[in-house]
Motif scaffolding. Structure first.
Motif, mmCIF file in Angstrom:
data_model
loop_
_atom_site.group_PDB
_atom_site.id
_atom_site.type_symbol
_atom_site.label_atom_id
_atom_site.label_comp_id
_atom_site.label_asym_id
_atom_site.label_seq_id
_atom_site.Cartn_x
_atom_site.Cartn_y
_atom_site.Cartn_z
ATOM 1 N N SER A 77 11.696 -8.382 -2.646
ATOM 2 C CA SER A 77 10.582 -7.756 -1.932
ATOM 3 C C SER A 77 11.103 -6.724 -0.935
ATOM 4 C CB SER A 77 9.783 -8.826 -1.191
ATOM 5 O OG SER A 77 8.768 -8.243 -0.410
ATOM 6 N N GLY A 135 9.973 0.643 -10.027
ATOM 7 C CA GLY A 135 9.150 -0.529 -9.744
ATOM 8 C C GLY A 135 9.273 -0.966 -8.290
ATOM 9 N N PHE A 136 10.492 -0.939 -7.763
ATOM 10 C CA PHE A 136 10.727 -1.293 -6.368
ATOM 11 C C PHE A 136 10.007 -0.328 -5.436
ATOM 12 C CE2 PHE A 136 13.190 -0.695 -2.473
ATOM 13 C CZ PHE A 136 13.244 -1.992 -1.981
ATOM 14 N N GLU A 138 7.494 1.569 -6.096
ATOM 15 C CA GLU A 138 6.037 1.423 -6.247
ATOM 16 C C GLU A 138 5.522 0.263 -5.398
ATOM 17 O OE1 GLU A 138 2.669 1.349 -9.787
ATOM 18 O OE2 GLU A 138 4.730 0.773 -10.258
ATOM 19 N N ARG A 139 6.252 -0.856 -5.410
ATOM 20 C CA ARG A 139 5.837 -1.999 -4.587
ATOM 21 C C ARG A 139 5.904 -1.651 -3.107
ATOM 22 N NH1 ARG A 139 9.175 -4.481 -8.302
ATOM 23 N NH2 ARG A 139 10.828 -4.884 -6.756
ATOM 24 N N ALA A 140 6.932 -0.879 -2.726
ATOM 25 C CA ALA A 140 7.059 -0.463 -1.327
ATOM 26 C C ALA A 140 5.912 0.463 -0.928
ATOM 27 C CB ALA A 140 8.402 0.229 -1.112
ATOM 28 N N GLU A 142 2.901 0.476 -2.315
ATOM 29 C CA GLU A 142 1.683 -0.339 -2.264
ATOM 30 C C GLU A 142 1.645 -1.201 -1.010
ATOM 31 O OE1 GLU A 142 1.911 -2.480 -5.901
ATOM 32 O OE2 GLU A 142 1.075 -0.855 -7.128
ATOM 33 N N GLY A 143 2.815 -1.616 -0.525
ATOM 34 C CA GLY A 143 2.882 -2.440 0.679
ATOM 35 C C GLY A 143 2.876 -1.653 1.974
ATOM 36 N N LYS A 148 2.503 6.921 -0.091
ATOM 37 C CA LYS A 148 2.046 6.888 -1.477
ATOM 38 C C LYS A 148 2.511 8.148 -2.201
ATOM 39 C CE LYS A 148 -0.286 3.024 -1.679
ATOM 40 N NZ LYS A 148 -1.742 2.988 -1.743
#
Length: 207
Positions: A77, A135-136, A138-140, A142-143, A148
């Motif tokens: 995460s 992917g990493f 993108e999660r960052a 989104e969080g 963005k």
């Protein structure tokens, strides 16, 4: 029967690896590998469609552990985005600029105009790496840890920044080892620039 097939495939890969190490890609033929393994060339072609495909498998096998270690920092995460990117960057550059991987990259570039080696290594290595990083990121995003944006484009920016201080030396094959200190300092500067562009004011802390 399945175990015998798997054992045969492993034997082919092991003997091919020895042949490529001893003679190089160009001077190694499928006939040479066949002579080492035993049996007919048809047997080898049942497992691998071409010498290029077999070589790509040998390379990926030999570098898989280092690949996984380099990308471990981006499989968790993104709580500390700056710290994670620095950890990833240092491992990633140490992987890319190891003697073995540098030699493989040089060979792939040289062969890419007249064989499928470059494409296969790109698909199995670069594309896979970019997917993990994307992917990493993108999660960052989104969080809220990063602004963005398109994570695929952000990945290209990050990787380019990480290699920016070392790439010319690699392309022109200048002598001298890339040191751990150089990697640490180049990574720090690259991540600073990346975070200046993508860092979110409301995101999580950097290290």
């Amino acid at each position: 029967m399945k175990k015998r097939s798997e054992a045969k495939r492993e034997a082919i890969i092991e003997e091919a690896a020895r042949a490529f190490r001893e003679s190089g890609f160009d001077r190694t033929s499928m006939s040479d590998i066949c002579a080492r393994v035993g049996g007919s060339k048809a047997t080898i072609y049942n497992y691998f469609a071409s010498k290029e495909e077999l070589f790509a498998e040998v390379v990926m096998r030999s570098t898989e552990a280092s690949f996984q270690a380099a990308h471990h920092a981006i499989t968790v995460s993104p709580a500390d985005i700056g710290g994670s990117l620095r950890q990833f960057g240092e491992r990633f550059l140490a992987f890319l600029y190891s003697p073995e991987v540098q030699a493989t990259r040089h060979m792939a570039i040289a062969q890419s105009r007249h064989s499928a080696v470059g494409r296969l290594l790109y698909e199995h290595g670069v594309t896979r790496s970019h997917a993990l990083v994307s992917g990493f990121l993108e999660r960052a995003m989104e969080g809220g840890a990063l602004k963005k944006g398109d994570p695929a484009v952000a990945t290209l920016h990050l990787v380019s920044l990480l290699e920016s201080e070392l790439l010319d030396r690699f392309l022109y094959q200048l002598p001298g080892e890339v040191t751990a200190k150089e990697i640490e300092e180049a990574t720090g500067r690259a991540v600073d620039v990346f975070m200046a562009a993508y860092g979110s004011a409301g995101g999580t802390k950097e290290s």
